[in-house]
Design a protein around this motif. Sequence first.
Motif, PDB file in Angstrom:
ATOM      1  N   MET A 254      27.022  35.592  62.259  1.00 30.70           N
ATOM      2  CA  MET A 254      28.029  34.826  61.747  1.00 30.70           C
ATOM      3  C   MET A 254      29.354  35.712  62.250  1.00 30.70           C
ATOM      4  SD  MET A 254      28.218  32.935  58.569  1.00 30.70           S
ATOM      5  CE  MET A 254      28.848  31.569  58.462  1.00 30.70           C
ATOM      6  N   GLY A 255      30.354  35.293  62.952  1.00 27.50           N
ATOM      7  CA  GLY A 255      31.449  35.595  63.281  1.00 27.50           C
ATOM      8  C   GLY A 255      32.605  35.209  63.250  1.00 27.50           C
ATOM      9  N   TRP A 256      34.376  36.748  63.225  1.00 27.74           N
ATOM     10  CA  TRP A 256      35.369  35.563  63.692  1.00 27.74           C
ATOM     11  C   TRP A 256      35.839  35.751  65.025  1.00 27.74           C
ATOM     12  CZ3 TRP A 256      37.355  33.202  60.035  1.00 27.74           C
ATOM     13  CH2 TRP A 256      37.111  32.925  58.685  1.00 27.74           C
TER      14      TRP A 256
ATOM     15  N   SER B 242      32.478  40.667  56.031  1.00 25.78           N
ATOM     16  CA  SER B 242      30.816  40.822  55.158  1.00 25.78           C
ATOM     17  C   SER B 242      30.696  38.938  55.032  1.00 25.78           C
ATOM     18  CB  SER B 242      31.715  40.787  53.651  1.00 25.78           C
ATOM     19  OG  SER B 242      32.357  40.736  53.094  1.00 25.78           O
ATOM     20  N   ARG B 243      29.230  38.794  54.450  1.00 22.02           N
ATOM     21  CA  ARG B 243      28.223  37.957  54.267  1.00 22.02           C
ATOM     22  C   ARG B 243      27.129  37.743  52.640  1.00 22.02           C
ATOM     23  NH1 ARG B 243      24.569  36.466  59.538  1.00 22.02           N
ATOM     24  NH2 ARG B 243      23.469  34.102  58.332  1.00 22.02           N
TER      25      ARG B 243
ATOM     26  N   THR C 296      27.718  31.455  54.846  1.00 20.24           N
ATOM     27  CA  THR C 296      29.269  32.304  53.805  1.00 20.24           C
ATOM     28  C   THR C 296      30.233  33.619  54.527  1.00 20.24           C
ATOM     29  OG1 THR C 296      29.961  30.942  51.918  1.00 20.24           O
ATOM     30  CG2 THR C 296      31.656  32.455  52.745  1.00 20.24           C
ATOM     31  N   VAL C 297      31.249  33.322  55.279  1.00 25.54           N
ATOM     32  CA  VAL C 297      31.456  34.380  55.766  1.00 25.54           C
ATOM     33  C   VAL C 297      32.567  35.151  55.407  1.00 25.54           C
ATOM     34  CG1 VAL C 297      31.914  33.846  58.317  1.00 25.54           C
ATOM     35  CG2 VAL C 297      31.228  36.325  58.102  1.00 25.54           C
TER      36      VAL C 297
ATOM     37  N   TYR D  40      42.393  32.013  64.101  1.00 22.53           N
ATOM     38  CA  TYR D  40      41.463  32.930  63.370  1.00 22.53           C
ATOM     39  C   TYR D  40      40.419  32.027  63.073  1.00 22.53           C
ATOM     40  CZ  TYR D  40      43.849  37.772  63.202  1.00 22.53           C
ATOM     41  OH  TYR D  40      44.292  39.076  63.396  1.00 22.53           O
ATOM     42  N   TYR D  41      39.324  32.199  64.265  1.00 22.63           N
ATOM     43  CA  TYR D  41      37.917  31.139  63.783  1.00 22.63           C
ATOM     44  C   TYR D  41      36.753  31.343  63.571  1.00 22.63           C
ATOM     45  CZ  TYR D  41      41.016  27.485  67.453  1.00 22.63           C
ATOM     46  OH  TYR D  41      42.196  27.483  68.214  1.00 22.63           O
ATOM     47  N   CYS D  42      36.287  30.727  62.963  1.00 20.42           N
ATOM     48  CA  CYS D  42      35.380  30.966  63.044  1.00 20.42           C
ATOM     49  C   CYS D  42      33.787  30.581  63.471  1.00 20.42           C
ATOM     50  CB  CYS D  42      34.582  30.922  60.755  1.00 20.42           C
ATOM     51  SG  CYS D  42      33.088  31.232  59.917  1.00 20.42           S
TER      52      CYS D  42
END
Length: 122
Positions: free
Chosen positions: A34-36, A70-71, A77-78, A93-95
């Motif tokens: 998972m990232g931003w 963090s996750r 959820t991130v 900002y996109y997840c």
Amino acid sequence: QVQLVESGGGLVQPGGSLRLSCAASGSIFSINTMGWYRQAPGKQRELVAAITSGKSPVYAGSVKDRFTISRDNTKDTVYLQMNSLKPEDTAVYYCKAMNVRTYGSGSAYDYWGQGTQVTVSS
């Protein structure tokens, strides 16, 4: 179908902090990474930070030591804690959830959230 819902964006003064959250929902079996990402006006979308299911993080050089990813694997959820914000951090900002496997599917796909605006300005 998998959906990502982001929250936590807003307007903050330089030097301030914000915390972004992104919750994935659907018939999720597993999420690898998972990232931003962020995209400022007139610029390409860029990776800000990402974290694997084993919780190994990577950061863009421009945010290292200021942002923390963090996750919570139990909640899919991130989070992105952003400290010492600068005007140049202003962006949408996109997840992104990467290599997502759902129940009943033999394939893995990537999914994007709708984006949340972060504006750093005095």
